[in-house]
Design a protein around this motif. Structure first.
Motif, PDB file in Angstrom:
ATOM      1  N   ASP A 194       0.820  -1.203   0.000  1.00 45.85           N
ATOM      2  CA  ASP A 194       0.000   0.000   0.000  1.00 45.85           C
ATOM      3  C   ASP A 194       0.857   1.256   0.000  1.00 45.85           C
TER       4      ASP A 194
ATOM      5  N   GLU B  73       2.051   1.836  -3.475  1.00 43.89           N
ATOM      6  CA  GLU B  73       0.973   2.276  -4.355  1.00 43.89           C
ATOM      7  C   GLU B  73       0.487   3.668  -3.986  1.00 43.89           C
ATOM      8  N   GLN B  74       0.596   3.993  -2.712  1.00 48.27           N
ATOM      9  CA  GLN B  74       0.062   5.264  -2.253  1.00 48.27           C
ATOM     10  C   GLN B  74       1.071   6.411  -2.399  1.00 48.27           C
TER      11      GLN B  74
ATOM     12  N   SER C 257      -0.093   8.727  -4.892  1.00 47.90           N
ATOM     13  CA  SER C 257      -1.271   9.459  -4.412  1.00 47.90           C
ATOM     14  C   SER C 257      -0.863  10.647  -3.564  1.00 47.90           C
TER      15      SER C 257
ATOM     16  N   PRO D 154      -5.143   8.981   1.179  1.00 48.15           N
ATOM     17  CA  PRO D 154      -4.824   7.780   0.402  1.00 48.15           C
ATOM     18  C   PRO D 154      -5.619   6.566   0.849  1.00 48.15           C
ATOM     19  N   SER D 155      -5.914   6.488   2.131  1.00 48.01           N
ATOM     20  CA  SER D 155      -6.701   5.355   2.622  1.00 48.01           C
ATOM     21  C   SER D 155      -8.103   5.396   2.027  1.00 48.01           C
TER      22      SER D 155
ATOM     23  N   LEU E 157      -8.929   6.772  -0.837  1.00 45.17           N
ATOM     24  CA  LEU E 157      -8.849   6.463  -2.256  1.00 45.17           C
ATOM     25  C   LEU E 157      -8.810   4.961  -2.501  1.00 45.17           C
ATOM     26  N   ASN E 158      -8.211   4.213  -1.581  1.00 42.80           N
ATOM     27  CA  ASN E 158      -8.125   2.761  -1.741  1.00 42.80           C
ATOM     28  C   ASN E 158      -9.366   2.042  -1.229  1.00 42.80           C
TER      29      ASN E 158
ATOM     30  N   PRO F  94     -12.245   1.273  -4.263  1.00 44.17           N
ATOM     31  CA  PRO F  94     -11.873   0.167  -5.156  1.00 44.17           C
ATOM     32  C   PRO F  94     -11.836  -1.184  -4.438  1.00 44.17           C
ATOM     33  N   SER F  95     -11.381  -1.177  -3.179  1.00 42.64           N
ATOM     34  CA  SER F  95     -11.347  -2.430  -2.417  1.00 42.64           C
ATOM     35  C   SER F  95     -12.765  -2.938  -2.162  1.00 42.64           C
TER      36      SER F  95
ATOM     37  N   ASN G 128     -14.105  -4.345  -5.382  1.00 35.99           N
ATOM     38  CA  ASN G 128     -13.468  -5.639  -5.651  1.00 35.99           C
ATOM     39  C   ASN G 128     -14.080  -6.733  -4.788  1.00 35.99           C
TER      40      ASN G 128
ATOM     41  N   HIS H 197      -4.748  -9.611   0.097  1.00 39.03           N
ATOM     42  CA  HIS H 197      -4.658  -8.238   0.610  1.00 39.03           C
ATOM     43  C   HIS H 197      -6.015  -7.665   1.005  1.00 39.03           C
TER      44      HIS H 197
END
Length: 722
Positions: free
Chosen positions: A320, A323-324, A327, A347-348, A350-351, A354-355, A358, A593
């Protein structure tokens, strides 16, 4: 006390164990010293956490055992008791997100200690109304209370009652109304249970993660398994404590017990429900003390510190962070305006979406989540009102009911959980096999539950409610049927509930409605004579006698209760066997993850959609089967005194079975999706290395290295699933 990272580095640099020959006594000595230093603190924490798990499980199960006592003490319906029971989940949900997010960054042991204090405060608050609402008053004819005044039960003329005694009685009632009119003391029970939920919140997430962070990797599963085992022992003691307190009169220590005219078999009996909460609260206080003296951090074991393979959590965080990074750069302007640690939120966030997309795009996860929600609705509702069902259906006392549940049902649940994990490990069952085992467990469990419909007791023979005064037909209009020719000359109230047992084996709502003209004795030994309604069943020309208290249920009822216990234990075991395979299925069918996030959503959904509403609508449904409601001193409907046994059986078991059947259909859908994914043309899914594909290839290596999943299985209300 907190240990700095430099001190940890210095400590481990001086005690690093090099791989040498086992015959070296020196290496064995240094290894044992390292083990003692690394494991000493974690074992103290393990013991303290196990005691806390015991305390919270004990208080939670004790609340279940006092449902009927609280209902009678506060004169409230089952639906309102369901709201009180669900308030624990509400309290838990209020701070679960804050605790889960910020708890790991703070002093975890002290947060757990604070949680124990809050939990104990809530438990004490539940017991407080007993000390402020006065003595418990039950409905009794005056002659059974005061032997110095002889009053005829059938008041054919008000002149039979001395004016002073009648006036005194009305004065007491009016005084009681003034006291009760401005108070709803059950609110304190609800608030106390809400506090219990708030205090219990940090125990599981912070306690388990603390063990996982600082225990030796191969010992972590064993330690967590020990904690969960102790958590199962807690409800056993909780229900046994409930059995003990239910035998004691509610006002024990405050009134002369010889003056009490009801027994623990009476529908108006209330045990010392408050006493168990004082004991449970004291245990919670003691359980929280050690955590105030434990350090924020413990030295990590050398094997975990130098390990090249990090845990799932550390991998997730590392990935993370990479990836962040972009961001953060893209949000430089926003970051400059914000200050402090609040930057981590963006950033949390933003993730998160999508999580979530998913996760909910995984059909196996969604179907299993729906199946679990519906199944927990059936199980939580069944567990909450099981004591009431046994009491009303089989005529058992609260004390005996709690004793049976604590000593027979809960051990069966624990053995079922263990058996499910053992089967998974011994036969190394893959994901598809776990789905089959979970489905089979639910199917056969609810099939056994279906047989309980044939193991009920007939309604108690209560004149005017379940049988007519002539004993020939079943009544339909309950209110009008309370009065008959045999008691037409008496001045009786239809709202009273002071049951007596006629010598003909029929229960009468009161001595007045039985047409009794005289009485002798006092208290529990009162005998009524010349009861005109009692004599109408066998010998209309002869008046008969009656004694205080309701008659026992039919002769076949004790045998049916024995059959019920046998089937109930087998059903509890069968349903519990599928718990572990279902949990493994949940873990195996999501990407690594997303595992922690998926479990959080799962727990949240179970609590919101099952833990809170199930006790409420089960209580509403049970209230519809009431034949005789009690009346409050100032008017209004109180607690139910008598249920229709047949209707209660069909509502209680029927609602449980309908929900269970719907959950089975969702489980079948899960199995169908897994079979479709495991077909030869879709085998390439599992070759991509993603567990989200739920491929059913042999996972023997996974199960060998993941035996801890069998030991650490946990789901809401596991300790009290019956």
């Amino acid at each position: 006390m907190e240990i700095s990272s430099k001190e940890n580095t210095h400590f481990f640099s001086n005690n690093t164990i090099l791989p040498v020959d086992r015959s070296s006594f020196k290496s064995e000595s240094s290894a044992s010293k390292e083990k003692q230093s690394c494991c000493g603190g974690i074992k103290i924490f393990l013991g303290a956490l196990s005691f806390v798990y015991f305390a919270k499980a004990l208080s939670g199960s004790y609340l279940k055992s006092t449902i009927t006592q609280i209902e009678r003490r506060f004169d409230i319906p089952s639906s309102l008791v369901g709201v009180i029971d669900g308030s624990f989940e509400i309290g838990n949900l209020l701070i679960i997100i804050l605790v889960s997010y910020f708890g790991a960054k703070l002093h975890r042991p002290r947060i757990i200690g604070a949680g124990c204090l809050i939990m104990s405060a809530g438990t004490f608050l539940i017991a407080m109304p007993q000390f402020f609402m006065g003595r418990y008053r039950y409905e009794r004819f005056p002659s059974t209370i005061n032997s110095t005044v002889s009053i005829s039960p059938c008041l054919q003329d008000k002149s039979q009652t001395p004016f002073s005694a009648l006036e005194k009685s009305h004065a007491k009632i009016n005084a009681g109304c003034e006291k009760e009119a401005g108070s709803s003391m059950w609110i304190y029970v609800l608030l106390g249970n809400l506090l219990r939920g708030i205090g219990e919140t940090p125990i599981q997430p912070l306690g388990i993660t603390y063990i996982d962070d600082y225990a030796i990797e191969e010992n972590a599963a064993l330690y967590i398994g020990c904690v969960q085992t102790v958590a199962i022992i807690g409800p056993i003691f909780g229900f046994l404590l409930g059995s003990l307190c239910a035998k004691l009169y509610v006002d024990i220590g405050f009134v002369d017990l010889d003056s009490i005219t009801i027994t623990h078999k009476d529908a108006q009996w209330v045990g010392a429900w408050w006493l168990g909460y004082l004991i449970a609260g004291a245990i919670s206080v003691l359980a929280g003390i050690p955590f105030w003296f434990l350090p924020k951090h413990l030295p990590k074991p050398e094997s975990r510190k130098d390990s090249s393979t990090s845990s799932e959590q550390s991998k997730f965080i590392t990935e993370d962070n990479k990836e962040q990074h972009k961001s953060y750069q893209q949000q430089v302007k926003i970051a400059e305006m914000a200050k402090g640690k609040s930057l981590e939120f963006f950033p949390s966030l933003l993730n998160f979406l999508p999580s979530l997309k998913n996760l909910f795009g995984n059909p196996v996860y969604i179907l299993y989540l729906c199946a679990s929600i519906i199944q927990f609705n059936s199980l939580i509702g069944m567990v909450t009102y099981k004591p009431k069902y046994i009491e009303q259906q089989y005529g058992q006392t609260s004390s005996k009911t709690n004793f049976v549940i604590g000593l027979i049902n809960i051990p069966a649940v624990a053995f079922g959980i263990f058996s499910g994990g053992l089967i998974m490990k011994k036969f190394r069952i893959n994901v598809l096999g776990a789905a089959k085992l979970s489905l089979g467990s639910s199917f056969f469990g609810y099939l056994l539950l279906l047989s309980l419909f044939a193991m009920g007791c007939e309604n108690s023979e209560v004149a005017g409610l379940t049988v007519s005064y002539h004993g020939t037909k079943w009544t339909t209009d309950y209110e009008q049927a309370l009065f008959s020719e045999c008691n037409s000359g008496c001045l009786c109230s239809k709202n009273d509930w002071d049951p007596i047992c006629g010598e003909n084996g029929v229960t009468y709502i009161s001595a007045c409605l039985a047409g009794c003209q005289a009485s002798s004795g006092s208290g529990k030994n009162t005998v009524f004579f010349n009861c005109s309604c009692v004599g109408t069943l066998e010998s209309p020309s002869r008046s008969s006698s009656a004694v205080v208290g309701p008659c026992q249920k039919g002769k076949e009822c004790p045998k049916m209760f024995l059959y019920f216990l046998v089937v109930s234990v087998i059903t509890s075991y069968t349903l519990s066997v599928g718990g572990t395979p279902g949990y493994i299925l949940l873990l195996r069918c999501i990407k690594p993850h997303l595992k922690s996030f998926a479990l959080g959503i799962y727990t949240l959904a179970i609590r919101v959609l099952a833990g809170i509403p199930a006790p409420v609508y089960f209580g509403v449904a049970i209230d519809t089967t009431c034949l005789k409601w009690g009346s409050k001193r100032c008017g209004g409907r109180g607690a139910c005194r008598l249920y229709d046994s047949s209707a209660l059986r069909y509502v209680y078991l029927g609602l449980t079975l309908v929900l269970g059947t719907v959950s089975i259909f969702f489980s079948v859908a899960v199995l169908w999706v897994l079979r479709k994914r495991s077909s030869p043309q879709d085998e390439t899914l599992s070759a991509n290395g993603e567990r989200g594909a739920c491929g059913t290839k042999s996972r023997k290596d996974n199960f060998v290295n993941s035996d801890h999943l069998i030991q650490t299985t946990y789901w809401p209300e596991k300790e009290t699933r019956l």
